[in-house]
Design an enzyme around this catalytic site. Structure first.
Site, PDB file in Angstrom:
ATOM      1  N   GLU A  40       0.817  -1.222   0.000  1.00  0.00           N
ATOM      2  CA  GLU A  40       0.000   0.000   0.000  1.00  0.00           C
ATOM      3  C   GLU A  40       0.848   1.269   0.000  1.00  0.00           C
ATOM      4  OE1 GLU A  40      -4.008  -1.642   2.109  1.00  0.00           O
ATOM      5  OE2 GLU A  40      -2.362  -1.099   3.427  1.00  0.00           O
TER       6      GLU A  40
HETATM    7  N1  IFG Z   1      -4.230  -4.131   4.479  1.00  0.00           N
HETATM    8  C1  IFG Z   1      -3.006  -3.590   5.094  1.00  0.00           C
HETATM    9  C2  IFG Z   1      -2.843  -3.822   6.577  1.00  0.00           C
HETATM   10  C3  IFG Z   1      -4.153  -3.818   7.342  1.00  0.00           C
HETATM   11  C4  IFG Z   1      -5.144  -4.746   6.666  1.00  0.00           C
HETATM   12  C5  IFG Z   1      -6.394  -4.909   7.506  1.00  0.00           C
HETATM   13  C6  IFG Z   1      -1.811  -5.583   4.297  1.00  0.00           C
HETATM   14  C7  IFG Z   1      -0.536  -6.173   3.776  1.00  0.00           C
HETATM   15  C8  IFG Z   1      -5.439  -4.213   5.299  1.00  0.00           C
HETATM   16  N2  IFG Z   1      -1.857  -4.223   4.416  1.00  0.00           N
HETATM   17  O1  IFG Z   1      -2.744  -6.300   4.599  1.00  0.00           O
HETATM   18  O2  IFG Z   1      -1.987  -2.812   7.107  1.00  0.00           O
HETATM   19  O3  IFG Z   1      -4.681  -2.504   7.443  1.00  0.00           O
HETATM   20  O4  IFG Z   1      -7.182  -5.982   7.044  1.00  0.00           O
END
Ligand code: IFG
Length: 503
Positions: free
Chosen positions: A321
């Site tokens: 992200e």
């Molecule tokens: N995606 C984000 C996490 C977390 C997650 C919650 C990943 C690799 C959503 N990154 O999962 O930091 O916020 O379900």
């Protein structure tokens, strides 16, 4: 037709390898031996026999070379549950003992064999981690003072069987982490990935950049209490994990998910201005300043201290992200940071977006997508598909905790996939194993963690350990149901899924 006793003798001969006879039919299972058919994760092979071994006040535990640590661990458990002294003694010819034996054999790592008869118990493994796995099986079989007779021969399908705990969104103390470790190892999980830093908190003291923890670790999501591990406390977590044959993989997420670091040191920001601490739950808004030299001095210091604290081979550098970092900057950044990690003698694990850069040989990509498109280029893949393995996903629409962006995940969803064939673009040889992440935006207590982790974590643990041939929902739900009395006894706050015929 030989008598039942005769059949037992015949079977024993066959078991002992006396190939002169063929048993007409398998040994009839004794009453208490349902445990042999309900071991979770399912073993490679298990068979019950008649009778059992009774632990009494004369019973000892015999520890061969290298088995002392496991013997201490087993003694602690059985002394507590039976009230018997169970002294640990050197190998001798006496009976009435539980023998833990490690051979230098080139047996596959974590394999073990458990043999129980009325005369004694023998747990044999190539290495101590195999004995430890066997002890988890023994714990499920023991029935008060009696260990029902039988045999188990077992070995893991995948070497990497992990659980991730996000201690950044909400801080969890050493004691809470150790409690989670003790819960994980019951299902032969051998890796704990600690998500130590994110936008909302930095949770590990870095001596050369102390404000990361003292200021960057001072809060949490919703302004809940912050916290951080001193390096002594972190070493204690590592030690505790190692005593349970769990390898810790620490993660410092970058170049995104870095608001806590940026808030702690103005010079890390491209404009030299530190943003405020962040207590929300948005993602993708922060980035390290890829074009500043200080960023790489900072990372060399952080990675250097983290490497010195990490006995394991891998450091996790995140990489997910990075929406506030351009693709070109992301690629250059991830390639440069992999070199910093290697310079400190460690290998890289990262979320699968690292495949856009040039993964170093040995870099492991952790797949968290929901569309099983495989990350090319990494030398190994750990599978954490968010719609199947993310334990912070709600079970259903009325689950009070957790999120639902990836999927609603009931137990059968968590169990209903095969890591060996899940990513069409990745050969099964590239699959190192599975990991179940537990993100904590909405979780604050151990009871919250347990509600989301149980019963789905044991499902992921079985996918990581058991042969694909044992994969069967009708059998699994019975294995899972048999775990509930143990969870109640241990105070694990599990979700009583309507899919399972709980005991
Ligand atoms: N995606 C984000 C996490 C977390 C997650 C919650 C990943 C690799 C959503 N990154 O999962 O930091 O916020 O379900």
């Amino acid at each position: 037709m030989p008598s039942r006793f005769g059949r037992a003798v015949l079977a024993a001969l066959v078991t002992a390898g006396a190939s002169t006879v063929a048993v007409a039919e398998p040994i009839t299972a004794a009453a208490p031996s349902t445990a042999y058919t309900e071991i979770l994760p399912a073993p490679v092979s298990a068979g019950a026999e008649r009778g059992g071994f009774t632990i009494d006040r004369h019973t000892t535990i015999t520890a061969g070379p290298g088995a002392q640590g496991v013997a201490d661990y087993l003694a602690g458990i059985l002394r507590h549950s039976t009230g018997q002294p169970l002294p640990i003694v050197r190998p001798s010819r006496g009976g009435n003992t539980i023998s833990l034996i490690t051979g230098g054999s080139n047996a596959p790592s974590e394999s073990y064999r458990l043999d129980v008869s009325g005369r004694g118990v023998t747990l044999t493994a190539g290495r101590a981690n195999g004995l430890f796995a066997g002890v988890q099986t023994l714990r499920q079989i023991v029935n008060g003072h009696v260990i029902p007779a039988g045999h188990v021969a077992d070995a893991p399908r995948f070497a990497y069987r992990g659980a991730m705990l996000d201690v950044a969104r909400h801080f969890f103390t050493m004691a809470q982490v150790e409690r989670y470790i003790d819960q994980l190892v019951q299902y032969k999980i051998n890796t704990l990935h600690l998500h130590l830093a994110d936008d909302q908190g930095w949770r590990l003291m870095i001596n050369s950049w102390p404000r990361l923890a003292t200021y960057g670790g001072s809060t949490a999501v919703d302004g809940d209490p912050g916290g951080y591990y001193t390096q002594a406390q972190y070493r204690a977590i590592i030690q505790y994990a190692a005593s349970r044959y769990v390898t810790v993989i620490p993660e410092i997420d970058m170049p995104g998910h870095v608001n806590a670091a940026l808030a702690s040191y103005a010079e890390l920001n491209c404009d030299g201005v530190a943003p405020p601490l962040y207590t929300g739950t948005d993602v993708g808004f922060s980035s390290l300043c890829v074009h500043k030299d200080v960023t790489y001095t900072f990372l060399d210091d952080v990675i250097g201290e983290l490497a010195a604290l990490t006995p394991g081979a891998y450091l996790h550098i995140g990489g997910d992200e990075a929406h506030a970092t351009s693709q070109a900057d992301y690629i250059a950044f991830m390639n440069r940071v992999q070199g910093i990690v290697a310079a400190h003698g460690k290998r890289v694990q990262a979320w699968h977006q690292i495949a856009a850069a040039t993964p170093l040989a040995g870099t492991v990509a952790q797949y968290w997508g929901t569309t099983n498109d495989s990350p090319a280029g990494a030398s190994g893949v750990v599978l954490s598909p968010a719609n199947l393995a993310y334990l912070d996903m709600k079970y259903n629409g009325s689950t009070p905790l957790g999120q639902d962006w990836a999927a609603l995940i009931e137990v059968r969803d968590a169990y209903g996939w095969d890591p060996g064939t899940y990513l069409p673009g990745a050969p099964s040889s590239a699959i190192r194993g599975v990991e179940a992440p537990l993100w904590t935006e909405t979780l604050r207590t151990s009871a919250d963690l347990e509600y989301m982790a149980f019963p789905r974590l044991p499902a992921i643990a079985e996918l990581g350990w058991s042969p694909a041939s044992t994969h069967n929902w009708d059998a699994f739900e019975l294995r899972l149901a048999a775990q509930a009395p143990r969870w109640r006894a241990e105070g694990i706050n599990f979700y009583p899924s309507p899919q399972i015929p709980w005991r």
